[in-house]
Design a protein around this motif. Structure first.
Motif, PDB file in Angstrom:
ATOM      1  N   TYR A 262       0.828  -1.206   0.000  1.00  0.00           N
ATOM      2  CA  TYR A 262       0.000   0.000   0.000  1.00  0.00           C
ATOM      3  C   TYR A 262       0.865   1.259   0.000  1.00  0.00           C
ATOM      4  O   TYR A 262       1.945   1.296   0.593  1.00  0.00           O
ATOM      5  CB  TYR A 262      -0.934   0.009   1.213  1.00  0.00           C
ATOM      6  CG  TYR A 262      -1.815  -1.209   1.267  1.00  0.00           C
ATOM      7  CD1 TYR A 262      -2.963  -1.295   0.492  1.00  0.00           C
ATOM      8  CD2 TYR A 262      -1.485  -2.295   2.075  1.00  0.00           C
ATOM      9  CE1 TYR A 262      -3.765  -2.429   0.520  1.00  0.00           C
ATOM     10  CE2 TYR A 262      -2.278  -3.437   2.107  1.00  0.00           C
ATOM     11  CZ  TYR A 262      -3.416  -3.487   1.327  1.00  0.00           C
ATOM     12  OH  TYR A 262      -4.199  -4.608   1.353  1.00  0.00           O
ATOM     13  N   LYS A 263       0.349   2.298  -0.666  1.00  0.00           N
ATOM     14  CA  LYS A 263       1.102   3.543  -0.812  1.00  0.00           C
ATOM     15  C   LYS A 263       0.304   4.721  -0.254  1.00  0.00           C
ATOM     16  O   LYS A 263      -0.917   4.776  -0.367  1.00  0.00           O
ATOM     17  CB  LYS A 263       1.412   3.804  -2.296  1.00  0.00           C
ATOM     18  CG  LYS A 263       2.194   5.086  -2.533  1.00  0.00           C
ATOM     19  CD  LYS A 263       2.316   5.409  -4.014  1.00  0.00           C
ATOM     20  CE  LYS A 263       3.056   6.742  -4.191  1.00  0.00           C
ATOM     21  NZ  LYS A 263       3.078   7.189  -5.591  1.00  0.00           N
ATOM     22  N   ILE A 264       1.041   5.658   0.351  1.00  0.00           N
ATOM     23  CA  ILE A 264       0.457   6.932   0.772  1.00  0.00           C
ATOM     24  C   ILE A 264       0.495   7.874  -0.430  1.00  0.00           C
ATOM     25  O   ILE A 264       1.555   8.112  -1.004  1.00  0.00           O
ATOM     26  CB  ILE A 264       1.244   7.535   1.950  1.00  0.00           C
ATOM     27  CG1 ILE A 264       1.051   6.695   3.218  1.00  0.00           C
ATOM     28  CG2 ILE A 264       0.802   8.968   2.201  1.00  0.00           C
ATOM     29  CD1 ILE A 264       1.864   7.177   4.397  1.00  0.00           C
ATOM     30  N   ASN A 265      -0.652   8.426  -0.781  1.00  0.00           N
ATOM     31  CA  ASN A 265      -0.753   9.321  -1.941  1.00  0.00           C
ATOM     32  C   ASN A 265      -1.127  10.731  -1.501  1.00  0.00           C
ATOM     33  O   ASN A 265      -2.020  10.922  -0.662  1.00  0.00           O
ATOM     34  CB  ASN A 265      -1.814   8.809  -2.914  1.00  0.00           C
ATOM     35  CG  ASN A 265      -1.193   8.305  -4.190  1.00  0.00           C
ATOM     36  OD1 ASN A 265      -0.001   8.043  -4.258  1.00  0.00           O
ATOM     37  ND2 ASN A 265      -2.001   8.161  -5.218  1.00  0.00           N
ATOM     38  N   ASN A 266      -0.482  11.723  -2.111  1.00  0.00           N
ATOM     39  CA  ASN A 266      -0.807  13.132  -1.898  1.00  0.00           C
ATOM     40  C   ASN A 266      -0.880  13.512  -0.413  1.00  0.00           C
ATOM     41  O   ASN A 266      -1.889  14.054   0.054  1.00  0.00           O
ATOM     42  CB  ASN A 266      -2.140  13.491  -2.571  1.00  0.00           C
ATOM     43  CG  ASN A 266      -2.096  13.288  -4.060  1.00  0.00           C
ATOM     44  OD1 ASN A 266      -1.035  13.328  -4.666  1.00  0.00           O
ATOM     45  ND2 ASN A 266      -3.252  13.050  -4.668  1.00  0.00           N
ATOM     46  N   PRO A 267       0.179  13.257   0.362  1.00  0.00           N
ATOM     47  CA  PRO A 267       0.132  13.628   1.785  1.00  0.00           C
ATOM     48  C   PRO A 267       0.113  15.138   1.969  1.00  0.00           C
ATOM     49  O   PRO A 267       0.758  15.884   1.232  1.00  0.00           O
ATOM     50  CB  PRO A 267       1.430  13.012   2.341  1.00  0.00           C
ATOM     51  CG  PRO A 267       2.348  12.924   1.165  1.00  0.00           C
ATOM     52  CD  PRO A 267       1.474  12.650  -0.024  1.00  0.00           C
ATOM     53  N   SER A 268      -0.637  15.590   2.963  1.00  0.00           N
ATOM     54  CA  SER A 268      -0.695  17.016   3.300  1.00  0.00           C
ATOM     55  C   SER A 268      -0.726  17.142   4.819  1.00  0.00           C
ATOM     56  O   SER A 268      -0.864  16.144   5.546  1.00  0.00           O
ATOM     57  CB  SER A 268      -1.938  17.664   2.676  1.00  0.00           C
ATOM     58  OG  SER A 268      -3.123  17.053   3.166  1.00  0.00           O
TER      59      SER A 268
END
Length: 277
Positions: A262-268
């Motif tokens: 699993y990947k973290i996408n567009n972290p803010s």
């Protein structure tokens, strides 16, 4: 109007910024080295020429384009580049296209081969599970030749073969994790900094692997995730063991050469949580 030929992606990897989109397109040879902004492309098929834009990707060999009707479609970047030529669709299946298709099939990552003209019959295929291909599925091929002879041989073998022990029941597959589509508040611990090959660049991609995953409001069986080591994350000067808090999407995207699914996408809203005590 919707297009019946589209190959919808199961999951789209978003670009973290317009700068990343431009850099990726340069790596795919879809933009010149001096380009400073994205461009609109033409998707050509059976006499059609449809404006489209690149909105994401599935992996390094599968880009996701969006038509004016908002439908998404998967395509190999080299094939999309071929469509931008004035002669595309005006001749048969060219040597360049044939070479592209052969390379895709050998690599097992065929995203699309299409009908470029009335002379060359190409097949639509999807690298993310459509038409039975890709990581999420195995191609199901029905063999018809010799079926009658095979049936006769099977009947004969059944009469003469000794009784065999009953086969063990197949192991049950684990149900796929249902990932929320919205952004989640995530806390994770930096486990490792590493790199993975990038076939479209001379340099490997820098990534971060995280463990100790906590997702606010959700109890998901996810032990590890990964993310790109972007310029924004580099500003935090993270170290192994640091606890990071952010808001991001989690998508099913396996990390190359690592067992992280699993990947973290567009972290803010990135924040390093100081250690307790």
């Amino acid at each position: 109007m919707s297009y019946s030929f589209v190959v919808e992606p199961l999951a789209i990897q978003d670009f973290e910024s317009e700068d990343e989109l431009i850099e990726r397109c340069k790596e795919w040879n879809l933009l010149s080295g001096s380009a400073t902004r994205p461009k609109t492309y033409q998707y050509k098929r059976q006499g059609l020429s449809l404006p489209c834009e690149i909105v994401g990707y599935v992996d390094n060999q599968t880009v996701v384009i969006q038509f004016e009707n908002k439908q998404h479609h998967c395509i190999h970047p080299a094939y999309l580049k071929e469509m931008q030529t004035a002669s595309f669709g005006q001749r048969g299946f060219s040597a360049t296209e044939a070479k592209t298709e052969e390379a895709l099939e050998e690599g097992g990552e065929i995203t699309e081969a299409e009908e470029a003209s009335g002379e060359g019959a190409l097949l639509d295929a999807d690298a993310v599970g459509g038409d039975g291909l890709g990581e999420s599925g195995v191609a199901e091929v029905a063999e018809s030749e010799g079926s009658e002879a095979g049936a006769g041989s099977a009947a004969s073998a059944k009469q003469t073969a000794p009784e065999s022990k009953p086969a063990k029941p197949a192991a049950k597959k684990k149900a796929a994790v249902q990932l929320p589509e919205d952004k989640l508040k995530i806390t994770a611990v930096v486990k490792e900094f590493t790199t993975v090959p990038n076939h479209f660049s001379d340099n490997d991609d820098e990534v971060i692997i995280y463990e100790g995953i906590t997702i606010e409001g959700h109890d998901l069986p996810i032990e590890e995730v990964w993310s790109s080591h972007s310029a924004t994350l580099k500003k935090l000067e993270l170290k192994e063991g640091d606890r990071l808090s952010c808001e991001a999407k989690i998508v099913a995207k396996k990390l190359t050469q690592h067992p992280v699914k699993y990947k973290i996408n567009n972290p803010s809203k990135l924040q390093v949580i100081p250690p307790e005590g």
